[in-house]
Design an enzyme around this catalytic site. Structure first.
Site, PDB file in Angstrom:
ATOM      1  N   LYS A   9       0.901  -1.142   0.021  1.00 48.50           N
ATOM      2  CA  LYS A   9       0.159   0.200  -0.021  1.00 48.50           C
ATOM      3  C   LYS A   9       0.976   1.285  -0.095  1.00 48.50           C
ATOM      4  O   LYS A   9       1.957   1.181   0.572  1.00 48.50           O
ATOM      5  CB  LYS A   9      -0.872  -0.057   1.207  1.00 48.50           C
ATOM      6  CG  LYS A   9      -1.810   1.140   1.503  1.00 48.50           C
ATOM      7  CD  LYS A   9      -2.573   0.958   2.572  1.00 48.50           C
ATOM      8  CE  LYS A   9      -3.464   2.243   2.761  1.00 48.50           C
ATOM      9  NZ  LYS A   9      -2.877   3.698   2.538  1.00 48.50           N
ATOM     10  N   LYS A  14       7.334   1.131   1.529  1.00 51.36           N
ATOM     11  CA  LYS A  14       7.644   0.218   0.466  1.00 51.36           C
ATOM     12  C   LYS A  14       8.862   0.669  -0.153  1.00 51.36           C
ATOM     13  O   LYS A  14      10.309  -0.218  -0.339  1.00 51.36           O
ATOM     14  CB  LYS A  14       6.692   0.102  -0.161  1.00 51.36           C
ATOM     15  CG  LYS A  14       7.034  -0.903  -1.740  1.00 51.36           C
ATOM     16  CD  LYS A  14       5.921  -1.075  -2.619  1.00 51.36           C
ATOM     17  CE  LYS A  14       5.094   0.225  -2.857  1.00 51.36           C
ATOM     18  NZ  LYS A  14       5.735   1.213  -3.452  1.00 51.36           N
ATOM     19  N   LYS A  40       4.524   8.644  -8.794  1.00 52.42           N
ATOM     20  CA  LYS A  40       5.039   9.653  -8.335  1.00 52.42           C
ATOM     21  C   LYS A  40       6.514   9.972  -8.416  1.00 52.42           C
ATOM     22  O   LYS A  40       7.258  10.921  -8.240  1.00 52.42           O
ATOM     23  CB  LYS A  40       5.044   9.630  -6.727  1.00 52.42           C
ATOM     24  CG  LYS A  40       3.440   9.724  -6.197  1.00 52.42           C
ATOM     25  CD  LYS A  40       3.534   9.908  -4.734  1.00 52.42           C
ATOM     26  CE  LYS A  40       4.316   8.768  -3.840  1.00 52.42           C
ATOM     27  NZ  LYS A  40       3.578   7.330  -4.031  1.00 52.42           N
ATOM     28  N   ASP A 127      -1.598  -0.342  -4.124  1.00 54.18           N
ATOM     29  CA  ASP A 127      -3.188   0.193  -3.639  1.00 54.18           C
ATOM     30  C   ASP A 127      -4.195  -0.456  -5.131  1.00 54.18           C
ATOM     31  O   ASP A 127      -5.355  -0.956  -4.705  1.00 54.18           O
ATOM     32  CB  ASP A 127      -3.288   1.637  -3.638  1.00 54.18           C
ATOM     33  CG  ASP A 127      -2.720   2.134  -2.697  1.00 54.18           C
ATOM     34  OD1 ASP A 127      -1.421   2.330  -2.699  1.00 54.18           O
ATOM     35  OD2 ASP A 127      -3.479   2.930  -1.535  1.00 54.18           O
TER      36      ASP A 127
END
Length: 254
Positions: A9, A14, A40, A127
């Site tokens: 998530k 991560k 991102k 996600d």
């Protein structure tokens, strides 16, 4: 060549974990390529020390096919080859399709043959596990999938969905689930909840990382823990995780 995809998530730590594992593997003398598969484009920041690097999709939009491997890759700590897939322009296109395009472009330009990495690590936002976000699970990309979670409910829910996607693709010869990594948030009954998750998905918890201020201190310096605080207990945990990943992937350790 060992190919690993790490899912989890957003905000679960991560990229921090993956970057420290990459640094630890590089310190072991292995050639490592880390590919950030998050719009991102911040997976590799602590490895190369820059605010950002050009993403594959940015380069494709700007130069079409007239791009080189040197433009798509950036050297980082210990020689880690850093790549950011990137995403579409805001409001235009699908982030998942962007990942597909980026990975296909790397393959087309012969990235793996040119750099000949010992280990390739895909850092994938978990996600959503559909379309391009499932690309690293496919045959020819990752061999093993590892899931990072805490004991927080949303993180566990995302981890269960990732495991379900891996199970759904199993019959197609896609990557197999290698295990669960607990990144502690010190919530109530955390280890028990993550252990229950692992049992429910037919896997195991292969590592449990401490919640440590050392991680935040290293990030403030723009570095991995491995580089900034190599003698710290947290660096030791990341090194142990790196060795465990190799072990699960069938690499004999000295």
């Amino acid at each position: 060549m060992i190919k690993i995809a790490v899912y989890g998530k957003g905000g679960i730590g991560k990229s921090t974990t993956v970057s420290n594992v990459s640094a630890a593997l590089a310190d072991m003398g292995l050639r490592v390529m880390q590919i950030g598969c998050d719009p991102k484009a911040d997976s590799t920041v602590s490895l190369h020390g820059r605010d950002r690097i050009p993403t594959v999709l940015e380069l494709v939009r700007e130069k079409k096919n007239d791009i080189t491997l040197e433009e798509m890759t950036t050297p980082g700590y210990g020689g880690v080859i850093c790549v950011e897939a990137g995403g579409p322009q805001p409001g235009l296109g699908c982030a998942g399709r962007g990942i597909i395009a980026a990975l296909e472009k790397l393959a087309e330009k012969g990235a793996y043959e040119t750099f000949r990495p010992d280990v390739v690590i895909y850092d994938v936002l978990g996600d959503v596990v559909c379309g391009g976000f499932s690309m690293p699970m496919r045959s020819g990309y990752a061999d093993r999938i590892f899931v990072i979670t805490s004991g927080e409910n949303m993180a566990i829910h995302a981890a269960a969905n990732i495991a379900m996607a891996v199970e759904s693709f199993k019959g197609r010869g896609y990557a197999r689930l290698g295990g669960v990594i607990l990144n502690r948030r010190n919530v109530k009954n955390e280890e028990e909840k993550v252990q229950e998750l692992a049992e429910d998905i037919g896997s195991s918890v292969i590592a449990a990382l401490s919640r440590s201020e050392t991680v935040q201190q290293a990030e403030e310096l723009g570095k991995t823990v491995i580089e900034a605080f190599p003698d710290s207990a947290m660096a030791g945990e990341y090194r142990a995780l790196a060795r465990k990943l190799l072990e699960v992937c069938g690499v004999p350790l000295c």
